[in-house]
Design a protein around this motif. Structure first.
Motif, mmCIF file in Angstrom:
data_model
loop_
_atom_site.group_PDB
_atom_site.id
_atom_site.type_symbol
_atom_site.label_atom_id
_atom_site.label_comp_id
_atom_site.label_asym_id
_atom_site.label_seq_id
_atom_site.Cartn_x
_atom_site.Cartn_y
_atom_site.Cartn_z
ATOM 1 N N HIS A 29 -21.933 20.916 20.146
ATOM 2 C CA HIS A 29 -22.216 22.170 19.443
ATOM 3 C C HIS A 29 -23.313 22.889 20.220
ATOM 4 N N ARG A 88 -27.899 26.740 11.849
ATOM 5 C CA ARG A 88 -28.000 25.393 11.294
ATOM 6 C C ARG A 88 -26.784 25.062 10.412
ATOM 7 N N ALA A 89 -26.363 26.018 9.610
ATOM 8 C CA ALA A 89 -25.182 25.813 8.753
ATOM 9 C C ALA A 89 -23.936 25.615 9.618
ATOM 10 N N ALA A 91 -23.906 24.348 12.632
ATOM 11 C CA ALA A 91 -24.018 22.997 13.209
ATOM 12 C C ALA A 91 -23.669 21.930 12.175
ATOM 13 N N ASP A 92 -24.109 22.130 10.940
ATOM 14 C CA ASP A 92 -23.809 21.160 9.877
ATOM 15 C C ASP A 92 -22.302 21.061 9.633
ATOM 16 N N ALA A 93 -21.626 22.211 9.648
ATOM 17 C CA ALA A 93 -20.165 22.221 9.450
ATOM 18 C C ALA A 93 -19.471 21.512 10.621
ATOM 19 N N LEU A 95 -20.773 19.100 12.494
ATOM 20 C CA LEU A 95 -21.002 17.649 12.343
ATOM 21 C C LEU A 95 -20.092 17.061 11.271
ATOM 22 N N ALA A 96 -19.942 17.773 10.165
ATOM 23 C CA ALA A 96 -19.084 17.282 9.072
ATOM 24 C C ALA A 96 -17.647 17.120 9.550
ATOM 25 N N ARG A 99 -17.513 14.098 11.929
ATOM 26 C CA ARG A 99 -17.734 12.845 11.195
ATOM 27 C C ARG A 99 -16.437 12.447 10.495
ATOM 28 N N LEU A 108 -25.628 17.937 19.548
ATOM 29 C CA LEU A 108 -26.157 19.245 19.172
ATOM 30 C C LEU A 108 -27.010 19.719 20.343
ATOM 31 N N ARG A 121 -33.225 16.148 12.714
ATOM 32 C CA ARG A 121 -31.803 16.433 12.455
ATOM 33 C C ARG A 121 -30.886 15.551 13.281
#
Length: 199
Positions: A29, A88-89, A91-93, A95-96, A99, A108, A121
């Motif tokens: 990412h 950040r949101a 990046a979180d999406a 990673l989800a 995963r 990241l 993080r």
């Protein structure tokens, strides 16, 4: 899944190293790429509201925005409060998604990982480095770059030696691309990210 934070000061070869992880099959990412995407999407109306006249056809005009915020600490801070949570949101999406797909490692790419408190993080940190003279010659070769600009950028970044001290892994791009790629492969292998072909 192990989340690797990839960082390094300007001119150290971080983007090149990120490509090496991607070429080895690791999901990466890229924060800068996310900003580009957000500027052409959901960030545009928010930026326009905060800085009227900085978008055209629903896309942030980076030159106009730069002219408004560079050298203005308060404006820059306002822009960061809009952009950082969106990146950040994003990046979180990312990673989800990875995963869920069972990826062993995800990277990241965070240019200012230490400067923005991003250490918490990620599970491990990879710092990309190169000798200072290599860094200087790379950065000064960029269009529009001056000694003064470089000095001011470096003044805002955590020193390279300190980054390396806090790193779990260091990739030295000063020894050429093959050596750097071997270091990247060794990190992936150590973290158990080597997948069988087609696996």
């Amino acid at each position: 899944m192990i989340v690797l934070g990839l960082t390094g000061s300007i001119g150290m070869g971080k983007s090149t190293t990120a490509k090496m992880f991607a070429e080895a099959g690791v999901a990466v990412h890229d924060s800068d790429e996310a900003v580009h995407r957000l500027y052409a999407g959901k960030a545009a109306p928010l930026v326009e509201a905060a800085f009227p006249g900085t978008t055209s056809a629903g896309v942030v005009d980076r030159a106009k925005l730069g002219a408004r915020v560079l050298g203005d600490a308060a404006a820059l801070k306002r822009l960061e409060t809009i952009i950082h949570p969106l990146v950040r949101a994003d990046a979180d999406a990312f990673l989800a998604r990875h995963r869920k797909s069972g990826a062993p490692i995800a990277v990241l790419d965070i240019p200012l990982l230490f400067e923005t408190g991003g250490r918490n993080r990620v599970d491990k940190v990879v710092v990309v480095t190169a000798p200072a003279e290599v860094q200087r010659s790379r950065v000064l070769a960029r269009p529009g770059m001056t000694e003064e600009k470089l000095a001011s950028i470096l003044a805002k970044q955590v020193p390279d030696a300190e980054k390396r001290r806090q790193a779990d892994f260091v990739v030295d791009t000063g020894q050429g691309m093959d050596a750097a790629r071997a270091q990247v492969d060794a990190i992936i292998k150590e973290l158990g990210g080597v997948r069988e072909p087609g696996g």
